[in-house]
Design an enzyme around this catalytic site. Structure first.
Site, mmCIF file in Angstrom:
data_model
loop_
_atom_site.group_PDB
_atom_site.id
_atom_site.type_symbol
_atom_site.label_atom_id
_atom_site.label_comp_id
_atom_site.label_asym_id
_atom_site.label_seq_id
_atom_site.Cartn_x
_atom_site.Cartn_y
_atom_site.Cartn_z
ATOM 1 N N GLN A 48 53.322 63.037 31.663
ATOM 2 C CA GLN A 48 53.797 63.729 32.851
ATOM 3 C C GLN A 48 54.159 62.757 33.965
ATOM 4 O O GLN A 48 54.627 63.163 35.009
ATOM 5 C CB GLN A 48 52.758 64.746 33.357
ATOM 6 C CG GLN A 48 53.360 65.736 34.360
ATOM 7 C CD GLN A 48 52.448 66.908 34.657
ATOM 8 O OE1 GLN A 48 51.670 67.313 33.811
ATOM 9 N NE2 GLN A 48 52.555 67.444 35.856
ATOM 10 N N SER B 248 48.602 26.042 71.564
ATOM 11 C CA SER B 248 47.204 26.379 71.843
ATOM 12 C C SER B 248 47.088 26.822 73.291
ATOM 13 O O SER B 248 47.736 26.248 74.183
ATOM 14 C CB SER B 248 46.302 25.162 71.597
ATOM 15 O OG SER B 248 45.005 25.374 72.130
ATOM 16 N N THR C 161 58.985 69.098 36.696
ATOM 17 C CA THR C 161 57.647 69.036 37.283
ATOM 18 C C THR C 161 57.669 68.035 38.435
ATOM 19 O O THR C 161 58.614 67.245 38.561
ATOM 20 C CB THR C 161 56.599 68.642 36.234
ATOM 21 O OG1 THR C 161 55.288 68.835 36.782
ATOM 22 C CG2 THR C 161 56.758 67.185 35.794
ATOM 23 N N TYR D 43 54.854 42.126 60.343
ATOM 24 C CA TYR D 43 55.258 41.419 59.134
ATOM 25 C C TYR D 43 56.224 42.261 58.302
ATOM 26 O O TYR D 43 56.113 42.337 57.075
ATOM 27 C CB TYR D 43 54.023 41.054 58.296
ATOM 28 C CG TYR D 43 52.991 40.282 59.070
ATOM 29 C CD1 TYR D 43 53.342 39.140 59.784
ATOM 30 C CD2 TYR D 43 51.661 40.694 59.111
ATOM 31 C CE1 TYR D 43 52.402 38.432 60.514
ATOM 32 C CE2 TYR D 43 50.709 39.988 59.834
ATOM 33 C CZ TYR D 43 51.093 38.863 60.535
ATOM 34 O OH TYR D 43 50.161 38.160 61.246
ATOM 35 N N HIS E 259 43.789 14.931 43.714
ATOM 36 C CA HIS E 259 42.497 15.102 44.387
ATOM 37 C C HIS E 259 42.600 14.804 45.886
ATOM 38 O O HIS E 259 41.588 14.535 46.534
ATOM 39 C CB HIS E 259 41.402 14.220 43.761
ATOM 40 C CG HIS E 259 41.274 14.358 42.278
ATOM 41 N ND1 HIS E 259 40.535 15.368 41.691
ATOM 42 C CD2 HIS E 259 41.794 13.640 41.265
ATOM 43 C CE1 HIS E 259 40.611 15.258 40.373
ATOM 44 N NE2 HIS E 259 41.375 14.210 40.086
ATOM 45 N N LYS F 16 49.634 72.256 51.173
ATOM 46 C CA LYS F 16 48.850 71.091 50.726
ATOM 47 C C LYS F 16 49.500 70.406 49.520
ATOM 48 O O LYS F 16 48.819 69.770 48.706
ATOM 49 C CB LYS F 16 47.407 71.490 50.359
ATOM 50 C CG LYS F 16 46.706 72.373 51.374
ATOM 51 C CD LYS F 16 46.597 71.735 52.736
ATOM 52 C CE LYS F 16 45.845 72.636 53.715
ATOM 53 N NZ LYS F 16 45.852 72.113 55.096
#
Length: 442
Positions: free
Chosen positions: A212, A262, A93, A5, A141, A67
């Protein structure tokens, strides 16, 4: 990301390569801004802008030790530079590079979504004009109400998507925001002018008052805007699914030569594209929860938002882009069956004209309560006959409901047979279609 997708135009915006490329763009903009402010010499600035590069593989090697992905990125870039590397990431930063980089990715991705929505609008408009006066029954409906046109259905979709386009354009203003405000966002190590110069270079606006991080209500606005869009696209898809039901069969997804419906039943032609859209819309809406929960970070920042954004930001954009292209294809290639629409419109033996008869009687002095009784009691007779499988028209082509109304003595005291027959005119229900279209497609 699920590759099934995903379109390459959008998914390419969210690769690791693209992520680091956005960071590098931000870092270079900061270097240029420092140069403009007189801190970084021209020669060093030129070298950084010209030579700075990174290696995804090298970043992964360094991150395995540090890390910390931004530090690993900075180290990789520094390895491509000489002594001028001392100016790289100066006074910044991590979030200055990361959040501003994400702003670039979101901006570029939202531009694609906006382009997609405009494409969808054009396809809806084209089909609406084609079926402006194609009669069909309107349903509430799930039950037959009154005659409408398929063009009006499409006009509703068009008008709804126009609202989403406006929301997306407004959301662009919200998310195209960056920062270079330093740790805690106090600008202690860099002047506000640095941020202003850098954001102008990047085509972003400065966050007026960051701490920040870029504030995550902006991201949540994006998530909810995409979710609302997805909900409307699902609405259209669900209606196509209903119209393709065998008992209805008024419209159908294009069924290509050689396509199979199907593995067990060779006759099947299923609405698989619109069913898929329904599922994709569910996923897009689900991204709202982490986006909104990310708004409440601890104090000036934490990184609880980071992991979720690695999931939901790429997936929301990629999935929305794919969904819009799929819906566009459905609409552009939709097989519409006006004959079946008319067949279904006549299915209830003229009951769709009941309100027209009801509204004529007060004009002749009949109370609404009495008018309702007259009209309803004849309608109930038709339902009873339909339940028994009786034909809904006679040999003259008169509907069952018309036959009962013409035979009603009480009704005949107020309306002539000619006046009753005039109530069964489809043109009455399309007389304002042109005016509605002028409202929607102006």
């Amino acid at each position: 990301m699920v590759e099934r997708y995903a379109r390459e135009e959008m998914s390419s915006k969210w690769t690791q390569e693209a992520r680091y490329a956005a960071w590098l763009e931000v870092e270079k903009a900061a270097v240029k801004a420092w140069n403009k402010l007189g801190l970084i010499p021209d020669d060093d600035c030129d070298k950084i802008v010209k030579n700075a590069k990174f290696s995804v593989e090298r970043i992964e090697e360094i991150e395995a030790i540090t890390k910390h992905d931004l530090i690993a990125f900075n180290t990789s870039v520094s390895e491509s530079l000489g002594a001028e590397s001392r100016w790289f990431h100066y006074g910044m930063t991590s979030s200055d590079a990361v959040d501003t980089g994400v702003a670039l990715q979101m901006r570029d991705s939202l531009e694609i979504i906006i382009k997609d929505v405009k494409m969808l609008l054009e396809s809806i408009k084209k089909r609406a004009m084609e079926h402006k006066f194609t009669l069909m029954v309107g349903r509430s409906h799930g039950i037959h109400g009154e005659p409408i046109t398929f063009g009006l259905t499409l006009a509703v979709w068009y008008d709804e998507v126009k609202r989403h386009l406006k929301n997306l354009e407004e959301t662009m203003e919200v998310i195209a925001v960056g920062q270079i405000s330093g740790a805690m966002g106090n600008f202690a190590h860099a002047p506000l002018e640095l941020e202003e110069y850098a954001m102008a270079e990047l085509g972003l606006k400065p966050e007026p008052c960051s701490n920040q991080v870029i504030h995550r209500d902006r991201y949540a606005r994006l998530a909810t805007t995409l979710a609302l869009l997805a909900s409307s696209v699902e609405k259209f898809a669900v209606q196509v699914r209903h119209l393709q039901r065998t008992e209805v069969y008024e419209a159908e997804e294009y069924f290509a030569a050689g396509q199979k419906g199907s593995s067990a039943m060779p006759h099947k032609r299923n609405p698989i594209l619109t069913e898929n859209i329904t599922g994709l819309a569910r996923m897009i809406r689900a991204y709202c929860i982490p986006a909104m929960e990310n708004v409440a970070l601890w104090h000036e920042r934490d990184i609880s938002h980071s992991s979720t954004e690695r999931f939901w930001l790429p997936d929301a954009f990629i999935t929305t882009d794919f969904m819009l292209h799929r819906m566009n294809s459905v609409i552009a290639n939709l097989t519409v069956m006006p004959e079946n629409m008319m067949k279904n419109l006549n299915l209830t033996g003229g009951l769709v004209f009941s309100q027209r008869v009801l509204l004529e009687l007060p004009l002749k002095g009949v109370s609404r309560e009495d008018a309702y009784k007259i009209v309803q009691r004849n309608a109930m007779k038709v339902w009873e006959e339909i339940q028994k499988g009786k034909a809904t028209t006679n040999e003259k082509g008169e509907s069952l409901y018309l036959q009962y109304l013409l035979a009603d003595d009480e009704l005949g005291k107020s309306l002539s047979q000619e006046q009753i027959r005039e109530c069964f005119n489809f043109d009455y229900y399309t007389k304002n279609v042109e005016k509605i279209f002028n409202r929607v497609f102006k």
